[in-house]
Design a protein around this motif. Structure first.
Motif: not given
Length: 428
Positions: A200-202, A220-224
């Motif tokens: 996860v990004q955030s 927000v996942d690794a690919k935004f």
């Protein structure tokens, strides 16, 4: 060995002095002045502000302070000062309770009437402070995922918390402090089925029960890609939103409201701030120039007629008034009174050539900042050198050593203190 110890102690004295002497001065001579309050008036169709003065109070402000403290100014955009009562009359949607007491409700503006209920229904404030943003605060490893349908009037915290690992949405039971493997598997698989790419990004949400209802969280996942995640009747409800991955969503500020118009504010990696709409997660970009989320707080003030974006750093406050379609009506900027250079500030910058500050002003992280004011700092260094040379010549009848001179020339009062505290030789 003695010289090495003296040099280390000298450095320590300078560092400690650069931290604590400015703090002591600030405590004695500086007043803590809050930021200016800036609004757009639906009555005058112009901006109006409230701020506390530093330094001399203008004569015009004194003559209008019949119903408030003389150190506080209520000022219209054209530098016209008004009384507190007049200020509130310019902002009837904010001070509607006083309007009711004064017998001024219902209001009539542009041929439209607004009673108390209409005003209350259409009032709303969305706020994002720079320190709230995920990558500017310490990482929170465990979050609660509230039940969106609690079956009762108030929300309650669940018996578990979740954390995002590189491969899963992992739930931990708070009673046993052990992983709930079944729940972990259920939510992790549901995320993957929707196309979520770990890690996860955030994780963005309003993690409190002090709200009227729960809208879940946004991740927000690794690919935004942005995913809307809810716990509904104990089961995952996940929606992959159509938010453009090229925007690289940085942070989402959730703000639940019974009107259900906007989920909140969405910030991109290009520092564009948007409203996140309930209408299929549509983004409404806000036309704000000079907005820097890393050092500015922003507040969106909604009323039945307008939306006003107010954003500020430590010295400048700006505002953009928009209609309900978010088209710009008027802009305004103002240097706050708190930024005024007073005599106390001039002495401060002269006395201390540089200052070391450890704080968390615009972030959740403790950081060190070095502050200096060029012309005042140079003057202070020259004065300190003069004092140093005078004292040395009077006491020893010969010029001081080169390295002591260099120490005072670069550190000013801190070097003077160190030299007088420590028995230093002329040469290191």
């Amino acid at each position: 060995m003695k010289k090495c110890a003296c040099l280390c102690f000298t450095l320590l004295v300078i560092l400690v002095s650069a931290i604590y002497l400015p703090i002591l001065y600030e405590k004695i001579f500086f007043k803590q002045i809050k930021k200016t309050h800036l609004f757009y008036s639906p009555v005058s169709r112009d901006f109006i502000l409230k701020e506390k003065f530093t330094g001399t109070v203008p004569e015009q402000a004194l003559t209008t302070s019949v119903d408030h403290h003389t150190g506080i100014a209520y000022q219209k955009a054209g530098n016209t000062y008004v009384s507190r009562r007049e200020f509130e009359k310019h902002l009837p949607f904010i001070f509607y309770k006083n309007m009711e007491i004064w017998g001024l409700l219902p209001l009539e503006i542009d041929g439209k009437k607004f009673d108390k209920q209409t005003i209350k229904k259409n009032r709303r404030v969305l706020e994002l402070k720079s320190g709230y943003i995920t990558d500017r605060r310490p990482f929170t490893p465990l979050w609660p995922l509230l039940e969106s349908n609690p079956g009762q009037a108030r929300l309650v915290f669940p018996d578990d918390r979740f954390r995002m690992t590189p491969t899963a949405m992992e739930f931990i039971n708070t009673d046993t402090n052990r992983e709930d493997k079944a729940l972990t598997k259920t939510f992790t698989n549901a995320l993957k089925d929707c196309g979520f790419i770990f890690p996860v990004q955030s994780v963005n949400g309003k993690f409190t029960v002090l709200k009227p209802f729960d809208e879940g969280i946004f991740m927000v996942d690794a690919k935004f890609c942005v995913f809307h995640v809810k716990r509904l009747n104990g089961k995952p409800e996940i929606i992959k939103t159509p938010i453009d991955t090229n925007l690289k969503t940085r942070f989402i500020k959730i703000s639940e409201n019974r009107q259900k118009q906007y989920y909140g504010l969405l910030l991109t990696h290009t520092n564009q701030i948007n409203l996140l709409s309930y209408d299929n997660y549509k983004l409404i970009p806000l036309p704000l120039k000079h907005y820097d989320p890393d050092c500015m707080d922003i507040k969106l003030i909604f009323n039945p007629l307008f939306c006003t974006a107010v954003y500020s750093d430590q010295t400048m406050i700006r505002a953009v008034a928009m209609d309900r379609n978010f088209m710009v009506i008027k802009k305004f900027s103002h240097t706050m009174s708190r930024a005024r250079v007073t005599l106390a500030k001039q002495v401060y910058h002269t006395l201390f050539p540089f200052c070391l500050h450890f704080d968390t002003k615009n972030s959740g992280f403790l950081s060190m900042q070095v502050q200096s004011e060029g012309k005042y700092a140079l003057l202070g260094l020259i004065v300190c050198l003069g004092i140093f040379f005078s004292k040395t010549m009077l006491g020893r009848k010969k010029p001081p050593g080169l390295w002591k001179t260099a120490l005072v020339a670069t550190t000013g009062i801190y070097g003077l203190i160190a030299i007088n505290m420590i028995d230093l030789d002329d040469e290191p």
